[in-house]
Design an enzyme around this catalytic site. Structure first.
Site, short mmCIF file in Angstrom:
data_model
loop_
_atom_site.label_atom_id
_atom_site.label_comp_id
_atom_site.label_asym_id
_atom_site.label_seq_id
_atom_site.Cartn_x
_atom_site.Cartn_y
_atom_site.Cartn_z
N SER A 8 -15.35 -19.35 -25.98
CA SER A 8 -16.05 -20.58 -26.32
C SER A 8 -15.14 -21.51 -27.10
O SER A 8 -14.73 -21.21 -28.23
CB SER A 8 -17.29 -20.26 -27.15
OG SER A 8 -17.91 -21.46 -27.57
N HIS A 33 -15.76 -21.72 -21.81
CA HIS A 33 -17.15 -22.04 -22.13
C HIS A 33 -17.17 -23.22 -23.08
O HIS A 33 -16.57 -23.18 -24.16
CB HIS A 33 -17.84 -20.83 -22.77
CG HIS A 33 -19.32 -21.03 -22.97
ND1 HIS A 33 -20.24 -20.86 -21.97
CD2 HIS A 33 -20.02 -21.39 -24.08
CE1 HIS A 33 -21.45 -21.09 -22.45
NE2 HIS A 33 -21.34 -21.43 -23.72
N ASP A 35 -19.55 -25.77 -25.19
CA ASP A 35 -20.88 -26.03 -25.76
C ASP A 35 -21.01 -27.49 -26.16
O ASP A 35 -20.31 -27.96 -27.07
CB ASP A 35 -21.11 -25.15 -26.98
CG ASP A 35 -21.30 -23.68 -26.62
OD1 ASP A 35 -22.15 -23.40 -25.77
OD2 ASP A 35 -20.60 -22.83 -27.19
N MET A 37 -23.41 -30.13 -27.89
CA MET A 37 -24.58 -30.21 -28.77
C MET A 37 -24.80 -31.65 -29.20
O MET A 37 -23.85 -32.37 -29.49
CB MET A 37 -24.35 -29.34 -30.01
CG MET A 37 -24.03 -27.89 -29.72
SD MET A 37 -23.73 -26.99 -31.27
CE MET A 37 -23.26 -25.38 -30.63
N HIS A 66 -22.17 -25.78 -21.14
CA HIS A 66 -23.50 -25.40 -21.65
C HIS A 66 -24.07 -26.57 -22.44
O HIS A 66 -23.59 -26.88 -23.54
CB HIS A 66 -23.34 -24.15 -22.51
CG HIS A 66 -24.60 -23.69 -23.17
ND1 HIS A 66 -24.60 -22.72 -24.16
CD2 HIS A 66 -25.90 -24.04 -22.99
CE1 HIS A 66 -25.84 -22.51 -24.55
NE2 HIS A 66 -26.64 -23.30 -23.88
N MET A 68 -26.61 -28.17 -24.75
CA MET A 68 -27.68 -27.97 -25.73
C MET A 68 -28.13 -29.35 -26.17
O MET A 68 -27.94 -29.77 -27.31
CB MET A 68 -27.17 -27.15 -26.92
CG MET A 68 -26.61 -25.80 -26.55
SD MET A 68 -26.16 -24.86 -28.02
CE MET A 68 -24.90 -23.78 -27.34
N MET A 137 -29.35 -16.70 -24.82
CA MET A 137 -28.83 -16.92 -26.16
C MET A 137 -29.11 -15.68 -27.01
O MET A 137 -30.26 -15.28 -27.18
CB MET A 137 -29.49 -18.15 -26.79
CG MET A 137 -29.16 -19.47 -26.10
SD MET A 137 -27.38 -19.81 -26.01
CE MET A 137 -26.95 -19.85 -27.76
N ASP A 175 -24.51 -15.35 -24.70
CA ASP A 175 -23.82 -16.32 -25.55
C ASP A 175 -24.28 -16.14 -27.00
O ASP A 175 -25.43 -16.42 -27.33
CB ASP A 175 -24.15 -17.74 -25.07
CG ASP A 175 -23.37 -18.80 -25.82
OD1 ASP A 175 -22.58 -18.46 -26.71
OD2 ASP A 175 -23.57 -20.00 -25.51
N SER A 198 -16.06 -17.14 -31.99
CA SER A 198 -15.41 -16.78 -33.25
C SER A 198 -14.64 -15.48 -33.15
O SER A 198 -13.54 -15.35 -33.71
CB SER A 198 -16.46 -16.67 -34.36
OG SER A 198 -17.15 -17.89 -34.53
#
Length: 222
Positions: A8, A33, A35, A37, A66, A68, A137, A175, A198
């Site tokens: 990610s 990946h 994300d 947001m 992805h 969100m 999730m 995820d 992380s």
């Protein structure tokens, strides 16, 4: 099929983004990946189109985006134009989910649906055969570095059973909170794609961490 590992980029060092993208390119990772947001659907803002464009110009592997965000339909063609290969929207953000999924496919991308920890997988019964991917999730969306929610194993098994029942070929992606101490158990439960943020980028040797995840999951199957 071997388990796919998707680092990610949200957990990457944005001051050295070129370096980290290059690392993923050269590693045993399978996907990037990404994300996205919006600070509305989730309580955080990540990155948008300029960053994804920069990553896409350097990335040599599948771009797994992805969203969100609220009202993702507005941006489907934009992400297709940016080079997304897989576009995942949240079940909770889509009023007309079937229409959204079909629009993603019409734009030339694979279609995914993400589900928050509280959302039961049974709600996908009528659409599972249309989906290329379901992203479960395993943390509450919005922030990196959260602890893994143990009920995820049960949801993976339930989703795997639903996919088999409907004769679908949908991939199951996990995820949030994925580490070497739960990766094998997730694959045994039925997962196909593991997102790791992380755990990869904050490790001493991200390339080796990715390799270890591949090796760990190669020894098991559902």
């Amino acid at each position: 099929m071997s388990t796919l590992i998707a680092p990610s980029i949200l957990a990457a060092d944005f001051g050295n983004l070129h370096r980290d993208v290059h690392m993923v390119n050269k590693s045993e990772a399978d996907w990037f990946h990404l994300d996205v947001m919006d600070g509305v659907f989730v309580p955080n803002i990540s990155f948008g189109m300029p960053v994804i464009k920069a990553i896409a110009q350097e990335a040599e592997k599948t771009l797994d985006v992805h969203l969100m965000i609220v009202d993702p339909d507005r941006y489907i063609q934009t992400f297709a134009d940016l080079g997304a290969n897989v576009l995942t929207v949240h079940y909770e953000a889509c009023t007309h989910l079937h229409r959204t999924v079909q629009a993603i496919k019409a734009a030339g991308m694979q279609a995914g649906v993400a589900m928050n920890p509280h959302t039961p997988v049974s709600l996908l019964s009528d659409i599972i055969a249309d989906l290329d991917l379901v992203c479960l999730m395993s943390v509450n969306p919005g922030f990196g570095g959260q602890s893994f929610i143990e009920n995820t194993y049960t949801k993976v098994r339930e989703l795997r059973a639903l996919i088999a029942e409907k004769g679908a070929k949908t991939l199951i992606e996990i995820d949030g909170g994925v580490k070497d101490n739960n990766a094998a158990a997730l694959v045994e439960a039925g997962a196909d794609v593991l997102v790791a943020g992380s755990f990869v980028f904050r490790s001493d040797n991200p390339t080796a961490t990715i390799s270890n995840l591949k090796a760990t999951t190669a020894q098991v199957s559902y």
